[in-house]
Write a protein that holds these residues in place. Structure first.
Motif, PDB file in Angstrom:
ATOM      1  N   ALA A  30       0.005   2.800 -11.607  1.00 13.64           N
ATOM      2  CA  ALA A  30      -0.046   2.808 -13.074  1.00 13.64           C
ATOM      3  C   ALA A  30      -1.422   2.409 -13.578  1.00 13.64           C
ATOM      4  CB  ALA A  30       1.018   1.870 -13.642  1.00 13.64           C
ATOM      5  N   ALA A  31      -2.057   1.445 -12.882  1.00  9.59           N
ATOM      6  CA  ALA A  31      -3.375   0.977 -13.307  1.00  9.59           C
ATOM      7  C   ALA A  31      -4.465   2.009 -13.027  1.00  9.59           C
ATOM      8  CB  ALA A  31      -3.713  -0.331 -12.603  1.00  9.59           C
ATOM      9  N   LEU A  32      -4.238   2.847 -12.022  1.00  7.46           N
ATOM     10  CA  LEU A  32      -5.247   3.836 -11.627  1.00  7.46           C
ATOM     11  C   LEU A  32      -5.146   5.143 -12.399  1.00  7.46           C
ATOM     12  CD1 LEU A  32      -5.123   3.523  -7.727  1.00  7.46           C
ATOM     13  CD2 LEU A  32      -6.924   2.677  -9.237  1.00  7.46           C
ATOM     14  N   THR A  33      -4.010   5.384 -13.049  1.00  9.59           N
ATOM     15  CA  THR A  33      -3.733   6.688 -13.644  1.00  9.59           C
ATOM     16  C   THR A  33      -3.365   6.557 -15.116  1.00  9.59           C
ATOM     17  OG1 THR A  33      -1.404   6.534 -12.971  1.00  9.59           O
ATOM     18  CG2 THR A  33      -2.930   7.596 -11.425  1.00  9.59           C
ATOM     19  N   SER A  34      -3.236   7.702 -15.765  1.00 11.55           N
ATOM     20  CA  SER A  34      -2.879   7.670 -17.183  1.00 11.55           C
ATOM     21  C   SER A  34      -1.747   8.618 -17.543  1.00 11.55           C
ATOM     22  CB  SER A  34      -4.108   8.024 -18.037  1.00 11.55           C
ATOM     23  OG  SER A  34      -4.580   9.332 -17.710  1.00 11.55           O
ATOM     24  N   GLN A  35      -1.444   9.581 -16.673  1.00  6.71           N
ATOM     25  CA  GLN A  35      -0.460  10.591 -17.034  1.00  6.71           C
ATOM     26  C   GLN A  35       0.646  10.784 -15.998  1.00  6.71           C
ATOM     27  OE1 GLN A  35      -2.917  14.084 -17.684  1.00  6.71           O
ATOM     28  NE2 GLN A  35      -3.140  13.605 -19.858  1.00  6.71           N
ATOM     29  N   PHE A  81       6.529   1.560   5.150  1.00  8.57           N
ATOM     30  CA  PHE A  81       6.952   1.906   3.792  1.00  8.57           C
ATOM     31  C   PHE A  81       6.348   0.893   2.831  1.00  8.57           C
ATOM     32  CE2 PHE A  81      10.273   3.868   6.324  1.00  8.57           C
ATOM     33  CZ  PHE A  81      10.487   5.068   5.691  1.00  8.57           C
ATOM     34  N   HIS A  82       5.631   1.372   1.837  1.00  5.44           N
ATOM     35  CA  HIS A  82       5.102   0.469   0.825  1.00  5.44           C
ATOM     36  C   HIS A  82       6.220   0.062  -0.136  1.00  5.44           C
ATOM     37  CE1 HIS A  82       0.778   0.669   1.725  1.00  5.44           C
ATOM     38  NE2 HIS A  82       1.063   1.876   2.196  1.00  5.44           N
ATOM     39  N   GLU A  83       6.117  -1.149  -0.667  1.00  4.90           N
ATOM     40  CA  GLU A  83       7.131  -1.658  -1.600  1.00  4.90           C
ATOM     41  C   GLU A  83       6.990  -0.915  -2.926  1.00  4.90           C
ATOM     42  OE1 GLU A  83       9.406  -3.248  -4.310  1.00  4.90           O
ATOM     43  OE2 GLU A  83       7.265  -3.668  -4.610  1.00  4.90           O
ATOM     44  N   PRO A  84       8.053  -0.273  -3.414  1.00  5.55           N
ATOM     45  CA  PRO A  84       7.923   0.657  -4.538  1.00  5.55           C
ATOM     46  C   PRO A  84       7.370   0.062  -5.830  1.00  5.55           C
ATOM     47  CG  PRO A  84      10.015   0.996  -3.423  1.00  5.55           C
ATOM     48  CD  PRO A  84       9.407  -0.255  -2.845  1.00  5.55           C
ATOM     49  N   PHE A  85       7.904  -1.052  -6.291  1.00  3.14           N
ATOM     50  CA  PHE A  85       7.492  -1.568  -7.586  1.00  3.14           C
ATOM     51  C   PHE A  85       6.040  -2.052  -7.558  1.00  3.14           C
ATOM     52  CE2 PHE A  85      12.161  -2.111  -7.839  1.00  3.14           C
ATOM     53  CZ  PHE A  85      12.385  -1.321  -8.961  1.00  3.14           C
ATOM     54  N   THR A  86       5.667  -2.744  -6.497  1.00  2.00           N
ATOM     55  CA  THR A  86       4.296  -3.219  -6.383  1.00  2.00           C
ATOM     56  C   THR A  86       3.322  -2.054  -6.274  1.00  2.00           C
ATOM     57  OG1 THR A  86       5.166  -5.121  -5.157  1.00  2.00           O
ATOM     58  CG2 THR A  86       2.795  -4.805  -5.125  1.00  2.00           C
ATOM     59  N   PHE A  87       3.675  -1.089  -5.441  1.00  2.14           N
ATOM     60  CA  PHE A  87       2.796   0.062  -5.243  1.00  2.14           C
ATOM     61  C   PHE A  87       2.637   0.847  -6.540  1.00  2.14           C
ATOM     62  CE2 PHE A  87       1.529   4.283  -4.011  1.00  2.14           C
ATOM     63  CZ  PHE A  87       0.650   4.076  -2.957  1.00  2.14           C
ATOM     64  N   LEU A  88       3.727   1.100  -7.226  1.00  4.90           N
ATOM     65  CA  LEU A  88       3.649   1.904  -8.445  1.00  4.90           C
ATOM     66  C   LEU A  88       2.944   1.166  -9.579  1.00  4.90           C
ATOM     67  CD1 LEU A  88       7.086   3.772  -8.452  1.00  4.90           C
ATOM     68  CD2 LEU A  88       4.822   4.665  -7.840  1.00  4.90           C
ATOM     69  N   ILE A  99       6.579  -1.112 -18.851  1.00  5.61           N
ATOM     70  CA  ILE A  99       5.631  -1.616 -19.849  1.00  5.61           C
ATOM     71  C   ILE A  99       4.199  -1.308 -19.430  1.00  5.61           C
ATOM     72  CG2 ILE A  99       4.683  -3.731 -20.855  1.00  5.61           C
ATOM     73  CD1 ILE A  99       7.598  -4.858 -20.707  1.00  5.61           C
ATOM     74  N   LEU A 100       3.859  -1.621 -18.188  1.00  4.57           N
ATOM     75  CA  LEU A 100       2.481  -1.453 -17.706  1.00  4.57           C
ATOM     76  C   LEU A 100       2.067   0.009 -17.593  1.00  4.57           C
ATOM     77  CD1 LEU A 100       2.356  -4.204 -14.929  1.00  4.57           C
ATOM     78  CD2 LEU A 100       1.432  -4.318 -17.257  1.00  4.57           C
ATOM     79  N   SER A 101       3.045   0.904 -17.430  1.00  2.00           N
ATOM     80  CA  SER A 101       2.743   2.329 -17.294  1.00  2.00           C
ATOM     81  C   SER A 101       2.962   3.103 -18.586  1.00  2.00           C
ATOM     82  CB  SER A 101       3.606   2.947 -16.186  1.00  2.00           C
ATOM     83  OG  SER A 101       4.981   2.943 -16.562  1.00  2.00           O
ATOM     84  N   GLU A 102       3.324   2.411 -19.648  1.00  2.00           N
ATOM     85  CA  GLU A 102       3.651   3.047 -20.931  1.00  2.00           C
ATOM     86  C   GLU A 102       4.777   4.057 -20.756  1.00  2.00           C
ATOM     87  OE1 GLU A 102      -0.478   4.234 -22.027  1.00  2.00           O
ATOM     88  OE2 GLU A 102      -0.166   2.850 -23.721  1.00  2.00           O
ATOM     89  N   ILE A 146      -5.769   4.838  -0.293  1.00  2.00           N
ATOM     90  CA  ILE A 146      -4.660   4.864  -1.247  1.00  2.00           C
ATOM     91  C   ILE A 146      -5.163   5.253  -2.632  1.00  2.00           C
ATOM     92  CG2 ILE A 146      -2.983   3.412  -2.449  1.00  2.00           C
ATOM     93  CD1 ILE A 146      -2.678   1.840   0.195  1.00  2.00           C
ATOM     94  N   ARG A 147      -6.270   4.644  -3.036  1.00  2.00           N
ATOM     95  CA  ARG A 147      -6.830   4.962  -4.353  1.00  2.00           C
ATOM     96  C   ARG A 147      -7.227   6.434  -4.437  1.00  2.00           C
ATOM     97  NH1 ARG A 147     -11.076   2.042  -4.026  1.00  2.00           N
ATOM     98  NH2 ARG A 147     -10.113   0.109  -4.765  1.00  2.00           N
ATOM     99  N   ALA A 148      -7.832   6.936  -3.386  1.00  2.00           N
ATOM    100  CA  ALA A 148      -8.265   8.335  -3.384  1.00  2.00           C
ATOM    101  C   ALA A 148      -7.073   9.282  -3.456  1.00  2.00           C
ATOM    102  CB  ALA A 148      -9.092   8.611  -2.123  1.00  2.00           C
ATOM    103  N   PHE A 149      -6.005   8.948  -2.765  1.00  2.00           N
ATOM    104  CA  PHE A 149      -4.819   9.800  -2.792  1.00  2.00           C
ATOM    105  C   PHE A 149      -4.197   9.830  -4.186  1.00  2.00           C
ATOM    106  CE2 PHE A 149      -0.240  10.394  -2.554  1.00  2.00           C
ATOM    107  CZ  PHE A 149      -0.153  11.580  -1.857  1.00  2.00           C
ATOM    108  N   VAL A 150      -4.020   8.666  -4.761  1.00  2.00           N
ATOM    109  CA  VAL A 150      -3.348   8.567  -6.065  1.00  2.00           C
ATOM    110  C   VAL A 150      -4.158   9.272  -7.148  1.00  2.00           C
ATOM    111  CG1 VAL A 150      -2.700   6.939  -7.888  1.00  2.00           C
ATOM    112  CG2 VAL A 150      -2.099   6.455  -5.495  1.00  2.00           C
ATOM    113  N   THR A 151      -5.448   8.970  -7.230  1.00  2.00           N
ATOM    114  CA  THR A 151      -6.272   9.580  -8.273  1.00  2.00           C
ATOM    115  C   THR A 151      -6.465  11.069  -8.006  1.00  2.00           C
ATOM    116  OG1 THR A 151      -8.296   8.906  -7.098  1.00  2.00           O
ATOM    117  CG2 THR A 151      -7.448   7.425  -8.802  1.00  2.00           C
TER     118      THR A 151
END
Length: 289
Positions: free
Chosen positions: A72-77, A61-68, A104-107, A19-24
């Motif tokens: 948000a913590a792994l990404t910046s843009q 299906f992953h839970e949207p708010f928790t997953f996102l 808030i957490l994702s700016e 999951i981390r590899a896909f997102v980043t």
């Protein structure tokens, strides 16, 4: 037109490293957004009375708010898009609270796509009424926006009633709300109260008619069309470069502002394969954005 990817909800699995590899990887490749689908529960096709639908209990299906929040913590843009959260099967204040926290957490990178859904079993399990979901959705949108902007207020609606309450903390700006669906009543609601539309159809005459209808509604109400978005999807499948280019240009000519490629249900297995498909697609359409 901004381009991104749909989370391969089932194929991505539950391995945290994958999951981390896909997102980043998606952000590093230049994806403007990552979109996530929503289903809380799946039904057994052998339940009494049977069950028909594209997804059942065996599809993840992953839970949207928790997953996102993790994204948000792994990404910046990269923009975080729900496509879509089935709003009427959820408590309105809780969704407003979850969305506010994620913003808030994702700016302020969250875009909240919402819909009414098609699966009555989910409504049954979540103890909500399937039959009035469309009417409740409109009241929910009004209420969420007030939660995001007002410190404390009372509300007396058809489906919500309370006295002097609010959420805290609140996002520094309202969360954009985009509607998914294609029914005439939904298109009218989207045009009047939405920030954008997420079509569930391809770039043909049906989409063209829907866009024209919403544009006319907004113009009649004095609402800006220039600030209204359209976020479409294209299936990766086994399409050729030419077909990818054609679908991109069709959506662009219809006025789409965002386009996601969906790589699920294509036989791809590894994160590398999904990211390679994204990279290839981005290369094909980059000259036309």
């Amino acid at each position: 037109m901004k381009t991104g990817i749909v989370l391969p909800h089932h194929e991505i699995g539950t391995d945290l490293g994958a999951i981390r590899a896909f997102v980043t990887g998606a952000e590093e490749l230049g994806a403007a957004h990552i979109m996530i689908y929503d289903h809380v529960v799946g039904a057994d096709r052998n339940r009494p009375g049977g069950f028909e639908g594209p997804y059942d209990k065996n599809v993840r299906f992953h839970e949207p708010f928790t997953f996102l929040a993790y994204v948000a913590a792994l990404t910046s843009q990269i923009e975080l898009v729900t496509g879509i959260v089935i709003l009427p099967q959820r408590q309105t204040a809780l969704v407003a609270k979850q969305a506010a926290e994620l913003a808030i957490l994702s700016e302020n990178r969250l875009r909240l796509g919402i819909g009414t859904g098609w699966n009555s079993v989910e409504y049954e399990v979540l103890n909500e009424d399937f039959t009035n979901r469309g009417r409740r959705q409109e009241e929910q949108v009004e209420l969420m926006r007030r939660f995001w902007q007002e410190d404390c207020f009372s509300y007396e609606g058809e489906y919500h009633q309370f006295t002097l309450a609010g959420i805290n903390p609140r996002p520094s700006q309202p969360v954009p709300i985009w509607f998914g669906g294609g029914a005439p009543v939904l298109l009218d609601r989207c045009a009047r109260t939405g920030d954008g539309w997420m079509p569930v159809t391809g770039p043909g005459k049906r989409a063209q008619a829907a866009i024209q209808s919403m544009r006319e509604t907004r113009e009649a109400l004095g609402l800006s069309w220039e600030t209204f978005g359209i976020h479409a999807q294209v299936q990766a499948g086994k399409r050729s470069v030419e077909s990818w280019q054609a679908s991109f240009m069709e959506w662009k000519n219809l006025g789409a502002t965002d386009l996601s490629i969906a790589t699920h249900n294509t036989g791809l297995q590894s994160v590398d394969e999904h990211l390679q498909t994204l990279e290839t697609w981005l290369g094909v359409v980059s000259n036309n954005t």
